[in-house]
Design an enzyme around this catalytic site. Structure first.
Site, PDB file in Angstrom:
ATOM      1  N   GLY A 123       0.356   3.698  -2.710  1.00 20.68           N
ATOM      2  CA  GLY A 123      -0.221   4.101  -1.418  1.00 20.68           C
ATOM      3  C   GLY A 123      -1.736   3.756  -1.407  1.00 20.68           C
ATOM      4  N   PRO A 158      -3.926   3.573   8.214  1.00 20.35           N
ATOM      5  CA  PRO A 158      -3.840   2.911   9.713  1.00 20.35           C
ATOM      6  C   PRO A 158      -5.184   2.231  10.180  1.00 20.35           C
ATOM      7  CG  PRO A 158      -2.886   5.060   9.754  1.00 20.35           C
ATOM      8  CD  PRO A 158      -3.457   4.879   8.442  1.00 20.35           C
ATOM      9  N   GLY A 178      -7.230  -1.249   6.796  1.00 24.12           N
ATOM     10  CA  GLY A 178      -6.369  -2.175   6.108  1.00 24.12           C
ATOM     11  C   GLY A 178      -6.899  -2.955   4.902  1.00 24.12           C
ATOM     12  N   THR A 182       5.804   0.365   1.013  1.00 27.57           N
ATOM     13  CA  THR A 182       6.987  -0.196   0.670  1.00 27.57           C
ATOM     14  C   THR A 182       7.472   1.291   0.234  1.00 27.57           C
ATOM     15  OG1 THR A 182       6.341  -2.413   0.412  1.00 27.57           O
ATOM     16  CG2 THR A 182       8.293  -1.611  -0.442  1.00 27.57           C
ATOM     17  N   ARG A 239      24.595 -33.242   7.345  1.00 27.18           N
ATOM     18  CA  ARG A 239      24.569 -33.398   8.812  1.00 27.18           C
ATOM     19  C   ARG A 239      24.220 -34.787   9.145  1.00 27.18           C
ATOM     20  NH1 ARG A 239      25.339 -31.860  14.087  1.00 27.18           N
ATOM     21  NH2 ARG A 239      23.480 -31.964  15.293  1.00 27.18           N
ATOM     22  N   GLU A 273      -0.512  -7.614   0.722  1.00 31.15           N
ATOM     23  CA  GLU A 273      -1.483  -7.484  -0.348  1.00 31.15           C
ATOM     24  C   GLU A 273      -2.712  -8.363  -0.632  1.00 31.15           C
ATOM     25  OE1 GLU A 273       0.454  -6.917  -4.456  1.00 31.15           O
ATOM     26  OE2 GLU A 273       2.420  -6.481  -3.649  1.00 31.15           O
ATOM     27  N   THR A 295      -4.667 -10.521   3.315  1.00 33.33           N
ATOM     28  CA  THR A 295      -4.420 -11.690   4.065  1.00 33.33           C
ATOM     29  C   THR A 295      -4.823 -12.867   3.324  1.00 33.33           C
ATOM     30  OG1 THR A 295      -6.386 -11.387   5.083  1.00 33.33           O
ATOM     31  CG2 THR A 295      -4.512 -10.084   6.000  1.00 33.33           C
ATOM     32  N   SER A 296      -4.602 -13.954   3.785  1.00 35.23           N
ATOM     33  CA  SER A 296      -5.080 -15.384   3.331  1.00 35.23           C
ATOM     34  C   SER A 296      -6.509 -15.323   3.399  1.00 35.23           C
ATOM     35  CB  SER A 296      -4.397 -16.289   4.126  1.00 35.23           C
ATOM     36  OG  SER A 296      -3.063 -16.661   3.914  1.00 35.23           O
TER      37      SER A 296
END
Length: 389
Positions: free
Chosen positions: A134, A138, A141, A168, A278, A373, A375-376
């Protein structure tokens, strides 16, 4: 620790025997235990707890944990192989396995004292217990330094109050590593890591998120209301929590890079096979340059992502600094995984938009990889700071 090195300064580009064994084991396990159920889990957002107990029996819930604590004792190359192979089947399962290994278990392994390791690692490595970690809140981030969850000293205890979200196994985890503020807001040395067991009064699971993808991997809140945690549950030293977390995330980025790679490879393999089967205009669609070039681009970017992940894993295995390298691996692998899943759906055409084929699920699952974990955008911040220091 096992490595794939023949010499300390070089990376072996061939899989070692352990990696081959792990890959085959997961392929067999996936066919029997995951594929028959994964769309039901996805539809109902069921977290298949029993499956992770079985993964524990295979040694996959403690891949990096030394054998003395009940783990498999492997290094990061084997760990990456495990995540990739699981994620090729069901990336929700790969995500949960990665979070358990690199975050909760990894934090205790790296920063716990001997008593804490002896107490928690065997249960986590065996899959008897599922771990949570953890950090995110909220309103904070990427801005973890401004967290509002507090831990106030009270004699031999700390009293935790606050909430974590996007965690998670936030509801189902048996034990969690929790970062709480013990100093001033914004002070990088004002946060502390605690091990908190499920069942501790004042510790509860909150709302479970209803997600676009990765739906079989539980994502939920953790809530702390006057939760009393004994000082023996502090990981490392008081005030080290944020610094520890940044080191844990270095390894976590390799996990998400491997997760991304698994999705990319799964998407590519499905698209490649479909393109050969296909037919349109009396020939397989793979014969058309528009499709063949998509496959060429996908394959090339997948190989580049593999090399970045191998480099970061090699540095991690040898205990060398790898913040920049892990950020590069996570950033690139997650972005090309999104591309690969998108192109796979395009190659499948209308069928790619249905749940009858795997690329629809890859397409929904993969977007998390550019967010979770770090962002970009955060990865580019980490990389640029390293370049400019």
């Amino acid at each position: 620790m096992n490595t794939v090195l023949e010499a300390p300064e070089g990376i072996a580009f061939q899989e070692n025997e352990n990696q081959k064994m792990i890959a085959q084991m997961i392929k067999d396990f996936g066919e029997k235990e995951i594929k028959p159920h994964m769309m039901d889990w996805d539809e109902s957002q069921e977290f298949p707890m029993q499956l992770f107990h079985k993964l524990g029996e295979l040694g996959l819930m403690g891949v990096l944990v030394p054998q003395e604590y009940g783990g498999s004792g492997f290094g990061y190359h084997e760990y990456v192989t495990a995540i990739v192979e699981l994620s090729k089947v069901d990336s929700s399962i790969g995500l949960s396995m990665a979070a358990h290994n690199s975050l909760c278990t990894g934090h205790i392994l790296q920063f716990g004292n001997e008593e804490q390791k002896q107490k928690y690692l065997p249960k986590l490595a065996s899959g008897e217990w599922i771990g949570a970690w953890g950090l995110t809140e909220p309103n904070t981030g990427s801005d973890a330094g401004n967290m509002r969850t507090v831990a106030e000293a009270d004699g031999d205890y700390y009293v935790l109050n606050g909430a974590k979200n996007f965690i998670t196994h936030g509801k189902s985890g048996h034990v969690a590593v929790v970062i709480a503020r013990t100093g001033k807001v914004g002070d990088s040395r004002g946060m502390t890591a605690f091990v908190v067991e499920r069942g501790t009064p004042g510790f509860s699971g909150g709302r479970k998120e209803n997600k676009l993808g990765m739906r079989a991997s539980e994502t939920a809140e953790m809530i702390f209301e006057n939760c009393r945690v004994h000082k023996s549950q502090v990981l490392g030293e008081v005030g080290e929590g944020f610094i520890q977390s940044m080191k844990i995330l270095d390894g976590g980025r390799i996990s998400i890079a491997a997760l991304s790679l698994g999705i990319a490879v799964g998407s590519f393999e499905a698209a490649l096979q479909y393109s050969k089967e296909r037919e349109q205009f009396n020939q397989p669609i793979s014969k058309f340059q528009a499709i063949a070039f998509k496959l060429a681009d996908m394959a090339t970017k997948i190989e580049a992502a593999k090399l970045l992940i191998m480099q970061a894993s090699e540095l991690k295995n040898h205990g060398k600094p790898m913040t920049k390298e892990s950020a590069m691996a996570k950033y690139y692998a997650s972005e090309i995984a999104v591309e690969a899943a998108n192109e796979a759906v395009q190659i499948f055409g209308g069928y790619g938009f249905t749940k009858d084929y795997p690329v629809e699920k890859f397409y929904r699952d993969v977007k998390l990889c550019t967010i979770g974990e770090g962002t970009s955008e955060i990865q580019k911040l980490v990389i640029s700071r390293d370049l400019l220091k």
